[in-house]
Each structure stands twice: as C-alpha cells, then as structure tokens.
Design a protein around this motif. Structure first.
Motif, PDB file in Angstrom:
ATOM      1  N   GLY A 113      10.168  46.379  41.259  1.00 34.88           N
ATOM      2  CA  GLY A 113      10.984  46.106  42.471  1.00 34.88           C
ATOM      3  C   GLY A 113      11.909  45.746  42.449  1.00 34.88           C
ATOM      4  N   SER A 114      12.099  44.693  41.707  1.00 32.08           N
ATOM      5  CA  SER A 114      13.135  43.569  41.251  1.00 32.08           C
ATOM      6  C   SER A 114      14.234  44.630  40.190  1.00 32.08           C
ATOM      7  CB  SER A 114      13.630  41.962  40.536  1.00 32.08           C
ATOM      8  OG  SER A 114      13.932  41.788  40.269  1.00 32.08           O
ATOM      9  N   ALA A 115      13.718  45.005  39.412  1.00 36.28           N
ATOM     10  CA  ALA A 115      14.095  45.694  37.848  1.00 36.28           C
ATOM     11  C   ALA A 115      14.730  47.214  39.010  1.00 36.28           C
ATOM     12  CB  ALA A 115      12.950  45.930  36.763  1.00 36.28           C
ATOM     13  N   VAL A 116      14.379  47.637  39.863  1.00 38.35           N
ATOM     14  CA  VAL A 116      14.271  49.228  39.554  1.00 38.35           C
ATOM     15  C   VAL A 116      15.591  48.999  41.272  1.00 38.35           C
ATOM     16  CG1 VAL A 116      13.874  51.278  40.697  1.00 38.35           C
ATOM     17  CG2 VAL A 116      12.625  50.043  38.798  1.00 38.35           C
ATOM     18  N   GLY A 117      16.072  49.147  40.581  1.00 40.28           N
ATOM     19  CA  GLY A 117      17.919  48.435  41.859  1.00 40.28           C
ATOM     20  C   GLY A 117      18.943  50.241  41.757  1.00 40.28           C
ATOM     21  N   LEU A 118      19.905  49.685  41.970  1.00 41.30           N
ATOM     22  CA  LEU A 118      21.057  50.576  42.072  1.00 41.30           C
ATOM     23  C   LEU A 118      21.080  50.509  40.967  1.00 41.30           C
ATOM     24  CD1 LEU A 118      22.777  48.545  44.824  1.00 41.30           C
ATOM     25  CD2 LEU A 118      22.413  50.763  45.235  1.00 41.30           C
ATOM     26  N   GLY A 119      21.412  49.923  39.894  1.00 38.62           N
ATOM     27  CA  GLY A 119      21.095  49.365  38.898  1.00 38.62           C
ATOM     28  C   GLY A 119      20.863  51.605  38.066  1.00 38.62           C
ATOM     29  N   ASN A 120      19.536  51.459  38.614  1.00 39.85           N
ATOM     30  CA  ASN A 120      18.961  52.592  37.902  1.00 39.85           C
ATOM     31  C   ASN A 120      18.942  53.687  38.436  1.00 39.85           C
ATOM     32  OD1 ASN A 120      17.200  49.920  38.051  1.00 39.85           O
ATOM     33  ND2 ASN A 120      15.908  51.659  36.868  1.00 39.85           N
TER      34      ASN A 120
ATOM     35  N   ILE B 148      25.804  34.748  43.375  1.00 34.88           N
ATOM     36  CA  ILE B 148      27.379  35.494  42.842  1.00 34.88           C
ATOM     37  C   ILE B 148      26.902  36.674  43.098  1.00 34.88           C
ATOM     38  CG2 ILE B 148      29.293  36.858  41.106  1.00 34.88           C
ATOM     39  CD1 ILE B 148      28.807  33.951  39.722  1.00 34.88           C
ATOM     40  N   ILE B 149      25.126  37.238  42.340  1.00 31.57           N
ATOM     41  CA  ILE B 149      25.872  39.121  42.290  1.00 31.57           C
ATOM     42  C   ILE B 149      24.730  39.029  44.054  1.00 31.57           C
ATOM     43  CG2 ILE B 149      23.877  40.886  41.481  1.00 31.57           C
ATOM     44  CD1 ILE B 149      24.031  39.718  39.417  1.00 31.57           C
ATOM     45  N   VAL B 150      24.393  38.831  44.346  1.00 29.37           N
ATOM     46  CA  VAL B 150      22.887  38.498  45.730  1.00 29.37           C
ATOM     47  C   VAL B 150      24.132  39.317  46.921  1.00 29.37           C
ATOM     48  CG1 VAL B 150      22.491  36.679  46.694  1.00 29.37           C
ATOM     49  CG2 VAL B 150      21.377  38.245  46.752  1.00 29.37           C
TER      50      VAL B 150
ATOM     51  N   TYR C 253      27.215  40.119  46.913  1.00 34.93           N
ATOM     52  CA  TYR C 253      28.069  42.111  47.065  1.00 34.93           C
ATOM     53  C   TYR C 253      26.521  42.705  46.840  1.00 34.93           C
ATOM     54  CZ  TYR C 253      26.971  42.965  41.908  1.00 34.93           C
ATOM     55  OH  TYR C 253      27.043  42.872  40.771  1.00 34.93           O
ATOM     56  N   TYR C 254      25.668  42.492  46.696  1.00 38.63           N
ATOM     57  CA  TYR C 254      25.263  43.598  45.959  1.00 38.63           C
ATOM     58  C   TYR C 254      24.074  44.239  47.901  1.00 38.63           C
ATOM     59  CZ  TYR C 254      20.708  45.969  42.972  1.00 38.63           C
ATOM     60  OH  TYR C 254      19.808  47.298  42.715  1.00 38.63           O
ATOM     61  N   CYS C 255      24.430  43.154  48.533  1.00 36.78           N
ATOM     62  CA  CYS C 255      23.768  43.991  49.702  1.00 36.78           C
ATOM     63  C   CYS C 255      24.555  44.241  50.005  1.00 36.78           C
ATOM     64  CB  CYS C 255      23.855  42.010  50.647  1.00 36.78           C
ATOM     65  SG  CYS C 255      21.834  40.999  49.646  1.00 36.78           S
TER      66      CYS C 255
ATOM     67  N   PHE D 283      20.082  45.331  30.367  1.00 37.81           N
ATOM     68  CA  PHE D 283      20.063  43.603  31.126  1.00 37.81           C
ATOM     69  C   PHE D 283      19.781  43.738  32.410  1.00 37.81           C
ATOM     70  CE2 PHE D 283      22.373  41.847  27.208  1.00 37.81           C
ATOM     71  CZ  PHE D 283      21.565  40.469  27.174  1.00 37.81           C
ATOM     72  N   TYR D 284      21.305  44.318  33.181  1.00 37.35           N
ATOM     73  CA  TYR D 284      21.514  45.024  33.886  1.00 37.35           C
ATOM     74  C   TYR D 284      20.261  45.600  35.033  1.00 37.35           C
ATOM     75  CZ  TYR D 284      24.089  46.129  38.191  1.00 37.35           C
ATOM     76  OH  TYR D 284      25.230  46.604  39.702  1.00 37.35           O
ATOM     77  N   SER D 285      19.536  46.529  34.172  1.00 41.13           N
ATOM     78  CA  SER D 285      18.555  46.940  35.051  1.00 41.13           C
ATOM     79  C   SER D 285      17.102  46.483  34.754  1.00 41.13           C
ATOM     80  CB  SER D 285      18.532  48.582  34.394  1.00 41.13           C
ATOM     81  OG  SER D 285      16.867  49.617  34.979  1.00 41.13           O
ATOM     82  N   MET D 286      17.250  46.347  34.294  1.00 43.58           N
ATOM     83  CA  MET D 286      16.049  44.858  33.808  1.00 43.58           C
ATOM     84  C   MET D 286      15.949  43.373  34.967  1.00 43.58           C
ATOM     85  SD  MET D 286      13.906  45.896  30.694  1.00 43.58           S
ATOM     86  CE  MET D 286      13.632  47.580  29.494  1.00 43.58           C
ATOM     87  N   SER D 287      17.032  43.188  34.897  1.00 42.89           N
ATOM     88  CA  SER D 287      17.211  42.125  35.885  1.00 42.89           C
ATOM     89  C   SER D 287      17.259  40.753  34.557  1.00 42.89           C
ATOM     90  CB  SER D 287      15.553  41.530  36.779  1.00 42.89           C
ATOM     91  OG  SER D 287      15.937  42.909  37.706  1.00 42.89           O
ATOM     92  N   LEU D 288      17.414  40.821  33.572  1.00 40.18           N
ATOM     93  CA  LEU D 288      17.306  39.770  32.454  1.00 40.18           C
ATOM     94  C   LEU D 288      18.390  39.008  33.081  1.00 40.18           C
ATOM     95  CD1 LEU D 288      16.210  42.335  29.436  1.00 40.18           C
ATOM     96  CD2 LEU D 288      15.077  40.458  31.161  1.00 40.18           C
ATOM     97  N   ALA D 289      17.925  37.469  32.147  1.00 40.49           N
ATOM     98  CA  ALA D 289      18.602  36.632  31.953  1.00 40.49           C
ATOM     99  C   ALA D 289      19.979  36.247  33.092  1.00 40.49           C
ATOM    100  CB  ALA D 289      20.219  37.386  31.120  1.00 40.49           C
ATOM    101  N   MET D 290      18.755  36.015  34.400  1.00 38.55           N
ATOM    102  CA  MET D 290      19.456  34.690  35.770  1.00 38.55           C
ATOM    103  C   MET D 290      18.385  34.654  36.612  1.00 38.55           C
ATOM    104  SD  MET D 290      20.230  38.729  38.185  1.00 38.55           S
ATOM    105  CE  MET D 290      19.851  39.931  36.576  1.00 38.55           C
ATOM    106  N   GLY D 291      17.249  34.439  35.836  1.00 38.30           N
ATOM    107  CA  GLY D 291      16.302  33.404  36.568  1.00 38.30           C
ATOM    108  C   GLY D 291      15.025  34.008  37.572  1.00 38.30           C
TER     109      GLY D 291
ATOM    110  N   SER E  33      28.869  38.022  36.090  1.00 42.31           N
ATOM    111  CA  SER E  33      28.213  38.007  36.476  1.00 42.31           C
ATOM    112  C   SER E  33      27.312  38.446  35.464  1.00 42.31           C
ATOM    113  CB  SER E  33      27.135  38.239  37.894  1.00 42.31           C
ATOM    114  OG  SER E  33      27.256  39.470  38.234  1.00 42.31           O
ATOM    115  N   ASN E  34      27.819  40.286  35.613  1.00 46.36           N
ATOM    116  CA  ASN E  34      27.124  40.855  33.837  1.00 46.36           C
ATOM    117  C   ASN E  34      27.791  41.002  33.419  1.00 46.36           C
ATOM    118  OD1 ASN E  34      25.033  42.683  35.907  1.00 46.36           O
ATOM    119  ND2 ASN E  34      27.019  42.413  37.430  1.00 46.36           N
ATOM    120  N   SER E  35      29.552  41.028  32.940  1.00 42.07           N
ATOM    121  CA  SER E  35      30.124  40.427  31.538  1.00 42.07           C
ATOM    122  C   SER E  35      29.596  39.536  31.510  1.00 42.07           C
ATOM    123  CB  SER E  35      30.651  41.702  31.912  1.00 42.07           C
ATOM    124  OG  SER E  35      31.375  42.320  32.035  1.00 42.07           O
TER     125      SER E  35
END
Ligand code: PFF
Length: 458
Positions: A20-27, A97-99, A101-103, A226-234, A388-390
């Motif tokens: 659920g975390s990984a599958v998001g707007l990124g996908n 930082i992400i949450v 703007y993601y919202c 990275f983005y899609s698998m919700s990696l490197a952000m805890g 955040s991403n780059s």
C-alpha cells in the motif's frame, strides 16, 4: 512512558500495508509517462531487471534494519552505528518534506473523483487544460473549486487512519483497499485496450526496441524505482520495525515487489495505449508530466465508451493508491515523534497533521496566490519534490549502502533475513549493496542535480 511497539497481525497484513505504501501516485501517474518517454518496451525491460536486483537489495536492507532494531529510522541508524546516526535524521526529513505536497496532489485526485462521480466528466473533457489550470491556480472563487478544501479533506482522511494505529488503522485499510485497487485497475485497463487503435500503443509499450536504449533509460528507471518502492526515506525501516520475527522476510519483499511492479505495469496498460490511440500515435502526448493524469486522461475518457464510469473508477483507484501511500509517509513521521519525544499516538498524530496542513498550504497555493515565490526557479511543490527525490533520497541510499556494505557488514542484514527462512538471493544482495548500487546511485544523484539546476534535460 515506554510504549509497547505495535505489530502487523501477520505476514499478509504486513505485505499489503507495505505494498500500500509502495503503490501510489508514482505507479499510476509517474511510471506510465516515464515509460512512454524513455523507450516504451525498452524502459519496461530495464525497469523489471532493476526491480529484481537493485530494488530487491535496497528494500530487503531497509526492512531488515527496521525489524532488527525495532526502531523508526532515527533510532535505527543510531543503533547500527553512532557515527551514521545523522543519516536517520536526513532520512526522516524526507517524508516530512514529501507528505505535505503529496497530500496536495491527493487532494487534486479527490476533487477529480468527486467531479466524475457527480457526472461532470464530459464537461471537464471539453476544456480539460483550462479546467485544471484554473483549479490549481485557485482561479475560481467557488469553494468547491478551491484546492485548499480538497487538500484539507484528504489530509484529515489520512490522519484518521493513522490515528487508529498500525493494526486497526493502516493494516485494515490496506487489506480492504489494495485488493479493490487491483480489480479496478484491471477493469480500467480492459476498457482502455478496447479503444480503436490501442494496439499500436500496446506494441510500443510491450516490445523492447533496442534502438531506444540510452544510459538515461537506466537512470530514469532507477530513479523511478526509488520513488515507487518508497525507498531511502525511512518508510520501509518503520514498517519493518512492526514486522514479526517469524515472518519470512525474503518472500515478503518478493511479494511487495510483484505488487508494486504489477500495478505500475497495469497502469501502463491503462494509460499508454489509450493515450496513443487518442493522440494518433503522438508520443509527446504522453510526456505531459502531471498534466497527463489531470488533462490528457479526462480527454481520453471523454472519447471512451462509458467514459464517465471508467473515469470515476480510475480516479477512485488513484485515490486509494495515493491514500495508502500518504498514510505510510505520515505514519513514518508519527512513529519518529513517538519514539523520540515519547508522546502518545494521538498527540503525535494531531501535531503532525497540523504541521502537514501548514507546510502543504505553501505547495497548494504555490501555483496561484503564492506563484511569485519561487525557490531555484521552482514553485513550492516542484521544489519539495526535487529536494526529496533528486537530492536527499540518493544521498541516504548511497550512505546506507556504505554503512551496510563496509561499516556494519552485510552479515548483519543476512542474519536478520535468515531468522525467518532461507536467503536465496544473498549473493546478489551483497554484490548489489557493496558495489553496483553505490555506483549507480552516484550517477543518479549527479544527473538529477544537473537536470534540476537546469544544466540539461534528460
Ligand atoms: N511509493 C509511493 C508512490 O510511488 O507514489 C509513495 C511515495 C513515496 C511517493 C515517496 C513519492 C515519494 F517520494
């Protein structure tokens, strides 16, 4: 006060929540336009290879770190190495930082869902560019046309789930939303593929053409991973900390990957052939970035049989995907506050929600009333996304590889994985973490900073 650490009730609960975390707007939004832009079938092939090698190694590392330390990311990095404790702070800055703007984007999706549900889809399709532009620039004074309203509704919905906690909130919502999401995606994909002339787009998406290969295909695919698998952000560290010791780690990572990549693949099927058919084979229609979902797709739905219904279902599934991801981002921040300040879940969630509303307002109004304020030539939302991403995510991922590969040793992770079963891809994991991943990550960092600074465009 010492809190008993929550856990997911079983492995499937964990897998669905992490998926659920990984599958998001990124996908659904980012993957299809990157795939279209960077060579269709060639991008797909490179992405799949990277997912089972590079993505696998990074994801299993993070989940194992979480489960081993039973701490959210600040504490987890500190426990592994005092010297690398700072890494936890950088990693935890990323979801902060992400949450917000993601919202904001989640709010846009919610608005489009309500629009389609209330029968305004064909109206939007007629003048989709203008409609989206007026909406995000707050150009219409009506309350229902104000992005702030949708942003606030969306944040409160996500916060309500986090408030209920890991098992009763996050796990329960994921168990309901994720299977529905799969079914809805397949329905929309079937509708899209039934459009006349969809076959050409399908061929472009599925058949690798080696003349479309370039180093940028690899970099773009890796960044997307990275983005899609919700990696490197805890996030995966936090979710791993809620995982039971007896649950099989390697199998879980495999299933999360299948879920994440599977939904990205189906999103490509939903979007690429339909947009291809709609635009008469013009690839540039697909590289429309954020506009793809909010401008081009409504036009495609306008042309489709039962487009109003398909559009409603589409935005509902995007909303589900975005919600479960926002919840995971929010949970990561709440978990840090709980661990560090020893506050209860309720107080932590309320304070974090207030913070998200405050920071998100900048992004929400950044294309309208606050458009004159720019950082590095970018509106707030784009600036936060870039930072955040780059910038931060590759830095965290690189240093995590160094920490695990050369300071604490890959054995720490292997031992944790083996607590719950075999570690079949152990050799692959070691080579990836020590050598391949760090080198590739440096390449991503350099190219994305150069691109973000406007030095070149890839
Ligand atoms: N992995 C999710 C997605 O693909 O949308 C959530 C997410 C996490 C998005 C982190 C973006 C991000 F930077």
């Amino acid at each position: 006060m010492k809190h008993e650490r929550s856990t997911f009730s079983n492995r499937i609960g964990f897998v669905l929540a992490a998926a659920g975390s990984a599958v998001g707007l990124g996908n659904i939004w980012r993957f299809p336009y990157l795939a279209a832009q960077y060579g269709g079938g060639m991008f797909l092939l490179v992405y799949l290879i990277l997912a089972v090698t590079f993505g696998f190694a990074l994801m299993i590392t993070e989940i194992a770190i979480g489960r081993k330390t039973k701490l959210s990311c600040i504490g987890a990095y500190q426990k592994l190495s005092k010297k690398f404790g700072f890494l936890g702070w950088i990693a935890s800055a990323i979801p902060i930082i992400i949450v917000p703007y993601y919202c904001v984007i989640g709010g846009w999706v919610t608005k489009y869902f309500v629009d389609f549900l209330t029968g305004q889809g064909s109206q939007i399709a007629k003048d989709a560019d203008n409609y989206f532009n007026t909406f995000i620039t707050v150009g219409d004074s009506g309350i229902f046309q104000n992005p702030m309203l949708w942003f606030v509704i969306y944040v409160l919905a996500a916060a309500a789930v986090v408030l209920f906690g890991v098992e009763k909130g996050i796990e329960k919502v994921s168990r309901i939303m994720m299977p529905i999401l799969v079914v809805l995606s397949i329905i929309v994909a079937v509708f899209s593929l039934s459009m006349p002339d969809a076959l050409e787009g399908l061929k472009y998406y599925l058949l690798p053409d080696f003349s479309n290969f370039s180093p940028m295909t690899v970099l773009a695919a890796m960044g997307q991973l990275f983005y899609s698998m919700s990696l490197a952000m805890g996030i995966m560290i936090t979710y791993g900390s809620y995982m039971k010791k007896e649950d099989n780690l390697e199998r879980s990572v495999g299933q999360i990957e299948i879920f994440d990549t599977g939904i990205a693949f189906i999103a490509g099927l939903m979007i690429i052939p339909a947009v291809f058919a709609f635009s008469g084979g013009d690839e540039s229609a697909l590289s429309a970035g954020p506009g793809l979902m909010f401008v081009t797709l409504p036009k495609v739905f306008g042309e489709m049989k039962l487009g109003q219904v398909v559009g409603t279902v589409f935005f509902l599934l995007v909303m589900f995907a975005a919600l479960t991801s926002s919840i995971s981002l929010m949970e990561t921040v709440v978990s840090i506050v709980q661990d560090k300040l020893h506050w209860g879940r309720k107080k932590s969630t309320l304070v974090i929600t207030a913070g998200i509303l405050l920071l998100g307002t900048l992004s929400c109004l950044g294309y309208g009333p606050l458009a004159s304020v720019q950082i590095l030539g970018k509106a707030f939302l784009d600036f936060f996304d870039f930072m955040s991403n780059s910038v931060l995510m590759p830095i965290v991922a690189f240093l995590t590889c160094i920490l695990i590969g050369f300071i604490v040793g890959t054995k720490t992770i292997s031992d944790e994985v083996k607590l719950s079963g075999n570690f079949k891809r152990e050799k692959l994991f070691i080579v990836m973490i020590k050598w391949v991943a760090p080198i590739c990550i440096i390449a991503i960092l350099a190219s994305s900073i150069a691109e973000g600074m406007g030095l070149f465009h890839f």
